[in-house]
Design a protein around this motif. Structure first.
Motif, mmCIF file in Angstrom:
data_model
loop_
_atom_site.group_PDB
_atom_site.id
_atom_site.type_symbol
_atom_site.label_atom_id
_atom_site.label_comp_id
_atom_site.label_asym_id
_atom_site.label_seq_id
_atom_site.Cartn_x
_atom_site.Cartn_y
_atom_site.Cartn_z
ATOM 1 N N VAL A 137 0.810 -1.227 0.000
ATOM 2 C CA VAL A 137 0.000 0.000 0.000
ATOM 3 C C VAL A 137 0.839 1.271 0.000
ATOM 4 O O VAL A 137 0.340 2.339 -0.340
ATOM 5 N N ARG A 138 2.102 1.167 0.408
ATOM 6 C CA ARG A 138 2.926 2.373 0.461
ATOM 7 C C ARG A 138 4.398 2.023 0.328
ATOM 8 O O ARG A 138 4.874 1.055 0.928
ATOM 9 N N GLU A 139 5.113 2.825 -0.456
ATOM 10 C CA GLU A 139 6.563 2.723 -0.503
ATOM 11 C C GLU A 139 7.137 3.628 0.578
ATOM 12 O O GLU A 139 6.670 4.755 0.768
ATOM 13 N N TRP A 140 8.138 3.141 1.296
ATOM 14 C CA TRP A 140 8.737 3.961 2.345
ATOM 15 C C TRP A 140 10.182 3.546 2.545
ATOM 16 O O TRP A 140 10.589 2.438 2.210
ATOM 17 N N GLU A 141 10.965 4.474 3.066
ATOM 18 C CA GLU A 141 12.385 4.240 3.277
ATOM 19 C C GLU A 141 12.572 3.300 4.449
ATOM 20 O O GLU A 141 12.288 3.633 5.592
ATOM 21 N N VAL A 142 13.039 2.087 4.172
ATOM 22 C CA VAL A 142 13.160 1.066 5.200
ATOM 23 C C VAL A 142 14.325 1.350 6.133
ATOM 24 O O VAL A 142 14.231 1.216 7.343
ATOM 25 N N ARG A 143 15.450 1.780 5.573
ATOM 26 C CA ARG A 143 16.662 1.921 6.377
ATOM 27 C C ARG A 143 16.567 3.102 7.330
ATOM 28 O O ARG A 143 16.005 4.140 6.995
ATOM 29 N N PRO A 144 17.152 2.984 8.497
ATOM 30 C CA PRO A 144 17.303 4.152 9.366
ATOM 31 C C PRO A 144 18.486 4.987 8.894
ATOM 32 O O PRO A 144 19.358 4.502 8.173
ATOM 33 N N PHE A 145 18.542 6.234 9.299
ATOM 34 C CA PHE A 145 19.660 7.109 8.954
ATOM 35 C C PHE A 145 20.570 7.345 10.156
ATOM 36 O O PHE A 145 21.589 8.014 10.043
ATOM 37 N N CYS A 146 20.198 6.829 11.299
ATOM 38 C CA CYS A 146 21.046 6.899 12.487
ATOM 39 C C CYS A 146 20.660 5.733 13.384
ATOM 40 O O CYS A 146 19.486 5.383 13.476
ATOM 41 N N ILE A 147 21.650 5.120 14.045
ATOM 42 C CA ILE A 147 21.352 3.957 14.878
ATOM 43 C C ILE A 147 21.551 4.228 16.364
ATOM 44 O O ILE A 147 21.328 3.342 17.185
ATOM 45 N N SER A 148 21.975 5.441 16.736
ATOM 46 C CA SER A 148 22.259 5.655 18.161
ATOM 47 C C SER A 148 21.997 7.080 18.625
ATOM 48 O O SER A 148 22.582 7.526 19.593
ATOM 49 N N GLY A 149 21.142 7.819 17.939
ATOM 50 C CA GLY A 149 20.911 9.205 18.326
ATOM 51 C C GLY A 149 20.035 9.340 19.556
ATOM 52 O O GLY A 149 19.345 8.399 19.965
ATOM 53 N N PRO A 150 20.020 10.530 20.176
ATOM 54 C CA PRO A 150 19.212 10.744 21.381
ATOM 55 C C PRO A 150 17.729 10.484 21.182
ATOM 56 O O PRO A 150 17.033 10.135 22.134
#
Length: 599
Positions: free
Chosen positions: A285-298
């Motif tokens: 139903v929707r395309e979306w960015e799977v990957r995160p852009f940060c793994i340890s931010g506040p």
């Protein structure tokens, strides 16, 4: 080697906390500057937990990513030690200073050291380009804020319109009338929210933000999965940093233990604490960015007030929260120090950490300084964590207590021979008196129908009090409840409703209901292809039911006292305490039998 440095400042028309919320959202910040998460390899040594590798034009950069350091509302630092390329290391810093109650100065600073004098010009060029990109992103944030737009902007959602509309309509139609407003709100969110806000949907967090009932919201999410709007996944949640360390597509795919690379700890999985149900839009139903852009931010750790690198044989200072409360210092590897923030506490305190902590408990004033001395020769990082953080996780236990989940997701069970602990659940057992003679007196067909109709009666009461029917055993019922109030009220309502049920049936004047309840820890496991509960709490609840007479609810005396004090036993005419002998226990249990009135 000479340190290269770039710095600049700007002002945002935001209060300090709101400005911090923008800076702390490093996931959106990295996306805004075109920085994604590259290939990652866990790094076991010290505080450099991961080795990153990413392409930069024709070159490949490899570096150690150190844990971000921050103090809420004050600063955020990020250090990278490069294993290749022109730079040896670089530290990017965001520093916040309130200008007025409605304006905040943001200072960006980049410090970097070239790998050698030979590549110093190239290192300077790379550093200048990186600094320019990040600062330009902050300027765009300021422009958006002044236009009353989201700081980092919102990329338009990419809906697959026909499939989305079919799933949306099916979701709204599948829920009850009372839940349709929730369904429409969910559909709108999936259609309009940006990728960051939809790739990790947490039903309870959204219910709180929307001021909607948690339970109905969770049920609506389940219907949305069935309708094809959402997908359900399971996350193993670290008990320290409270973030997902691993994702499983089904309950049967999870194991008995989890491990957190951030915290360097292993942990046993608990059905009601460390297995969380999360949702995301279906890819149909929707395309979306799977990957995160940060793994340890506040933004991933909202309960963490400060995080800092603890150097070998060195010291570090963190600032206590500005309000009283309970906190703790967590040192990577599992060591903790209790911290009580109290109004009359000292302004400065100190502890020494190594294999143990001395002292292991501190009292400090709000905004006071905590100095942590490191006794070991290895680098670690520490966090100052606020305790009592509001838990918005919809756990596997929450779902297992929903009849809708058991009905619609009957295949979602734990793998064979795996049992997970549950810290606390209410259990209810019932039984019918004179049921054997009923079959003789009324015949099999009539007696069977009466038993089934009594299951329907009890099932309605269980559902009304937010419980779930775990199983039926002959003419008996086992049910589970999320708390002791719903448990006791359900038991009382069953006994209140049963006389009228009995009076309406010709062969039931001698049939009575017996109920036993108990609350405590259990094990969750799969039995007969269903999630079931086992352990001493189950045994006690069943044995207490065995001591009940017709028309009675039996529980421990301790639970009865709380229930009576809270008014949950408002419909009883007698409460008698007695000693109940329970098989498997050395001593009798002090119990109480409540005789329920229908008046």
């Amino acid at each position: 080697m000479k340190t290269l440095m770039w710095t600049d400042t700007l002002e945002w028309p935001l209060p300090l906390q709101a400005a911090w919320d923008v800076v702390a959202d490093s996931d959106r910040g990295n996306q805004a500057t075109g920085v994604g998460v590259p290939d990652i390899t866990p790094h076991a040594q010290g505080a450099a937990r991961f080795v990153f590798k990413r392409s930069a034009g024709p070159a490949t950069l490899e570096y150690e990513e150190h844990p971000l350091e921050w103090q809420v509302g004050r600063f955020l630092h990020g250090k990278r030690v490069f294993l290749s390329g022109p730079l040896a290391w670089a530290v990017m810093s965001w520093e916040l200073t309130p200008v007025t109650s409605e304006r905040t100065q943001v200072r960006l600073r980049l410090r970097a050291v070239p790998r050698s004098p030979l590549v110093s010009p190239l290192a300077s060029l790379v550093g200048r380009m990186v600094f320019r990109d990040v600062f330009s992103s902050l300027q765009r944030c300021g422009d958006n804020i002044r236009r009353n737009k989201p700081a980092y902007g919102v990329p338009p959602p990419r809906l697959k319109q026909d499939a989305f509309q079919r799933a949306a309509d099916a979701t709204v139609k599948s829920v009850t009338e009372a839940q349709r407003a929730i369904a429409r709100r969910l559909v709108e969110h999936v259609a309009t929210a940006d990728d960051h806000d939809v790739r990790h949907l947490r039903p309870f967090a959204l219910a709180d933000a929307w001021r909607l009932p948690r339970r109905d919201t969770l049920i609506t999410f389940l219907h949305a999965v069935n309708a094809g709007l959402l997908e359900l996944t399971w996350e193993l949640v670290c008990p320290s940093c409270l973030t997902g360390t691993e994702t499983a597509p089904t309950l049967s795919a999870i194991a008995e233990h989890g491990r957190c690379q951030f915290c360097d700890i292993s942990f046993g999985l608990e059905f009601d604490r460390s297995v969380e149900a999360t949702f995301r839009p279906s890819s149909t139903v929707r395309e979306w960015e799977v990957r995160p852009f940060c793994i340890s931010g506040p933004f991933l750790f909202p309960h963490v007030e400060a995080q800092a690198i603890l150097p070998p044989r060195g010291t570090v200072e963190v600032t206590a929260p500005g309000a009283a409360g309970r906190c703790r210092i967590f040192v990577r590897g599992g060591l903790t120090v209790a911290v009580d923030v109290v109004a009359d506490g000292p302004a400065q305190v100190r502890t020494r950490v190594g294999e143990t902590a001395e002292p292991a408990a501190l009292t400090v004033a709000p905004g006071g300084t905590i100095t942590v001395e490191h006794a070991l020769d290895v680098e670690r990082h520490l966090r100052l964590e606020r305790l009592g953080w509001a838990n918005t996780a919809a756990t596997a236990m929450h779902l297992s207590l929903l009849p809708e989940f058991r009905r619609m997701f009957s295949a979602e069970v734990l793998r064979t021979n795996l049992s997970l602990t549950v810290q606390r659940v209410g259990l209810l057992f019932t039984d019918l008196t004179a049921s054997t003679s009923l079959y003789t007196r009324a015949g099999d067909a009539v007696a069977f129908r009466l038993v089934q109709e009594h299951f329907e009666l009890l099932g309605a009461v269980i559902a009304r009090h937010q419980g779930t029917l775990v199983k039926t055993i002959g003419d008996a019922v086992m049910a589970a409840f999320p708390d002791e109030e719903s448990l006791v009220r359900a038991a009382v309502d069953m006994q209140r409703a049963f006389p009228a049920f009995r009076a309406e049936r010709r062969y039931a004047p001698d049939v009575f209901l017996r109920v036993g309840v108990h609350i405590g820890p259990v094990y969750a496991a799969t039995a007969n292809k269903l999630i079931d509960y086992f352990g001493q709490t189950v045994n006690i609840a069943a044995r207490l039911q065995g001591t009940a007479q017709g028309g009675e609810v039996v529980m421990t005396a301790e639970l009865a006292e709380r229930a009576q004090a809270q008014g949950w036993l408002w419909s009883i005419r007698q409460l008698e305490r007695f000693d109940a002998n329970v098989k498997g226990l050395d001593a009798p249990i002090r119990a109480a039998r409540a005789v329920v009135t229908t008046e």
